[in-house]
Design a protein around this motif. Structure first.
Motif, short mmCIF file in Angstrom:
data_model
loop_
_atom_site.label_atom_id
_atom_site.label_comp_id
_atom_site.label_asym_id
_atom_site.label_seq_id
_atom_site.Cartn_x
_atom_site.Cartn_y
_atom_site.Cartn_z
N PRO A 165 -5.79 -2.52 5.92
CA PRO A 165 -5.77 -2.95 4.26
C PRO A 165 -6.14 -2.63 3.20
O PRO A 165 -5.35 -2.58 2.15
N GLN A 166 -7.02 -2.11 3.53
CA GLN A 166 -7.52 -0.84 2.39
C GLN A 166 -7.35 0.94 2.03
O GLN A 166 -6.56 0.49 1.12
N GLN A 167 -6.78 1.07 3.44
CA GLN A 167 -6.05 2.05 2.86
C GLN A 167 -4.67 1.77 2.05
O GLN A 167 -4.11 2.58 1.29
N ARG A 168 -3.93 0.37 2.47
CA ARG A 168 -2.46 -0.24 2.45
C ARG A 168 -2.99 -0.68 0.67
O ARG A 168 -1.87 0.20 -0.19
N LEU A 169 -3.94 -0.51 0.27
CA LEU A 169 -3.55 -1.23 -0.57
C LEU A 169 -3.86 0.74 -1.77
O LEU A 169 -3.95 0.40 -3.36
N ILE A 170 -5.43 1.03 -1.33
CA ILE A 170 -5.01 2.46 -1.94
C ILE A 170 -4.64 3.11 -1.94
O ILE A 170 -3.52 3.93 -2.93
N LEU A 171 -3.22 3.56 -0.79
CA LEU A 171 -2.12 4.65 -0.55
C LEU A 171 -0.76 3.65 -1.94
O LEU A 171 0.09 4.36 -2.93
N SER A 178 -1.90 1.76 -4.24
CA SER A 178 -1.99 1.82 -5.71
C SER A 178 -1.82 3.36 -6.56
O SER A 178 -1.10 3.83 -7.23
N LEU A 179 -2.40 4.01 -5.92
CA LEU A 179 -2.01 5.84 -6.02
C LEU A 179 -0.40 5.45 -6.10
O LEU A 179 0.49 6.17 -7.27
N GLY A 180 1.15 5.56 -5.62
CA GLY A 180 1.87 5.78 -5.06
C GLY A 180 2.13 5.07 -6.71
O GLY A 180 3.44 5.40 -7.78
N THR A 181 2.11 3.80 -6.83
CA THR A 181 2.49 2.67 -8.18
C THR A 181 1.90 3.76 -9.27
O THR A 181 3.11 4.08 -10.63
N ALA A 182 0.95 4.02 -9.61
CA ALA A 182 0.11 5.02 -10.45
C ALA A 182 1.16 6.29 -10.69
O ALA A 182 2.00 6.33 -12.02
N VAL A 183 1.84 6.80 -9.49
CA VAL A 183 2.75 7.81 -9.98
C VAL A 183 4.02 8.12 -10.57
O VAL A 183 4.46 8.49 -11.47
N GLY A 192 5.59 9.78 -5.68
CA GLY A 192 5.12 8.42 -5.31
C GLY A 192 5.75 7.23 -4.41
O GLY A 192 5.29 6.23 -3.83
N VAL A 193 7.50 7.42 -3.98
CA VAL A 193 7.84 6.85 -3.03
C VAL A 193 7.40 7.12 -1.91
O VAL A 193 6.55 6.11 -1.17
N GLY A 194 6.33 8.29 -1.42
CA GLY A 194 5.61 8.61 -0.54
C GLY A 194 5.06 8.50 -0.22
O GLY A 194 4.95 7.08 1.22
N LEU A 195 3.89 7.42 -1.26
CA LEU A 195 2.90 6.77 -0.90
C LEU A 195 2.85 5.61 -1.26
O LEU A 195 2.52 5.63 0.32
N CYS A 196 3.87 5.15 -1.43
CA CYS A 196 4.49 3.32 -1.08
C CYS A 196 5.21 3.09 0.09
O CYS A 196 4.62 2.17 0.79
N TYR A 197 5.94 4.27 0.79
CA TYR A 197 5.82 4.38 2.27
C TYR A 197 5.28 4.78 2.87
O TYR A 197 5.02 3.63 3.95
N TRP A 198 4.52 5.23 2.90
CA TRP A 198 2.99 5.63 3.72
C TRP A 198 2.34 4.22 4.05
O TRP A 198 1.92 4.02 4.89
N ALA A 199 1.96 4.19 2.92
CA ALA A 199 1.30 2.42 2.63
C ALA A 199 1.84 1.77 3.79
O ALA A 199 1.45 0.44 4.08
N GLY A 200 2.92 1.43 3.23
CA GLY A 200 4.22 0.31 4.07
C GLY A 200 4.22 0.88 5.49
O GLY A 200 4.48 -0.23 6.39
#
Length: 220
Positions: free
Chosen positions: A7-13, A15-20, A209-217
Motif C-alpha cells: 500500500p505504501q509503494q502504491r501511494l508513493i508511485l 503520488s509521483l505519477g500524479t505530480a508528473v 506520469g502515465v507509467g508510474l500510475c500504471y505501475w502503482a496499479g
C-alpha cells in the motif's frame, strides 16, 4: 531501513505519477490542452525609441516629409492661418491628440487649434512629457475587443483557439492602456512553432506520469 509494504509503494508511485502529470498539464512547461499563447509587450515612458512606437497609433499625427505647417509652428511658435491651410495640415486634424517628429527631436507635442469667425485658425504645439504622450496616444482596453482586454489583463494567455480581436490590435498599431499601464503589442506563439525540445520534454513527462500510475496499479 525498513522496506515499504505494497500500500505504501502504491501511494508513493501514484503520488509521483500524479505530480508528473500535473506538471505536464499545469506547470510552466505548458498545458497539453493549449495551442496558442499570447504574451503582452509593455511600453513605458523610458522605453528606447518611444517616438517610433508612438508614431503609428490612429490618434497620432506623424510629421515626416509631407508635414509642412507643424514644423514651422514647432520652431517659430503659434500662428494664425486660413481655414483652408488649417484643413490641409494633417498634424492639426481634429482627430489627432499627439504630434510626433520621428527621428528628429524625439519630442512630443499636443496640437491646439482656436477657430475664429473670420475663417482663420490659430494653431499651436504644446510640448508634453513622454508620460503624457503615452496617455494621449493610447486607447483604453475597454474600447478594444475582448481578446485584447484579456491579454493586457492577464499578461500571458494560453488557449485552445485564437483570441478574437487580436488581429485588430495588430492592424491599428494601437497602444493599449489598462490599469495605469501601457502595452504596445503582443507576441503570439502556436504549438506548431514551439521549440521541439520542449515538446519532447512534455511528451516524455506525460508517458513517465502515465507509467508510474500504471505501475502503482499493478502492485499487489
Amino acid at each position: 531501513m525498513p522496506s515499504l509494504d505494497p500500500p505504501q509503494q502504491r501511494l508513493i508511485l501514484l503520488s509521483l505519477g500524479t505530480a508528473v502529470l500535473f506538471a505536464v498539464v499545469f506547470a510552466p512547461l505548458g498545458s497539453v490542452f493549449w495551442t496558442y499563447e499570447y504574451t503582452v509587450e509593455p511600453i513605458e515612458p523610458t522605453t528606447a525609441g518611444l517616438d517610433g512606437w508612438l508614431s503609428w497609433p490612429e490618434k497620432t499625427a506623424m510629421c515626416a516629409g509631407s508635414c509642412t505647417l507643424a514644423p514651422t509652428v514647432r520652431d517659430d511658435g503659434p500662428r494664425v492661418v486660413s481655414e483652408s491651410t488649417y484643413s490641409g495640415a494633417n498634424a492639426f486634424d481634429r482627430e489627432k491628440t499627439l504630434v510626433v517628429f520621428p527621428n528628429n527631436d524625439h519630442a512630443f507635442y499636443r496640437p491646439n487649434a482656436t477657430h475664429y469667425e473670420n475663417d482663420t485658425v490659430r494653431v499651436a504645439l504644446t510640448p508634453v512629457s513622454n508620460a503624457t504622450a503615452l496617455k494621449l496616444a493610447s486607447t483604453p482596453a475597454s474600447d478594444l475587443p475582448r481578446g485584447v482586454q484579456r491579454i493586457v489583463r492577464e499578461g500571458t494567455v494560453r488557449t485552445s483557439r485564437p483570441l478574437i480581436g487580436t488581429e485588430f490590435w495588430k492592424r491599428t498599431d494601437a497602444v493599449v492602456s489598462y490599469d495605469g499601464s501601457y502595452y504596445r503589442d503582443y507576441v503570439a506563439t502556436d504549438r506548431e512553432n514551439m521549440n521541439g525540445a520542449m515538446f519532447m520534454v512534455r511528451i516524455t513527462l506525460l508517458f513517465t506520469g502515465v507509467g508510474l500510475c500504471y505501475w502503482a496499479g499493478r502492485i499487489d
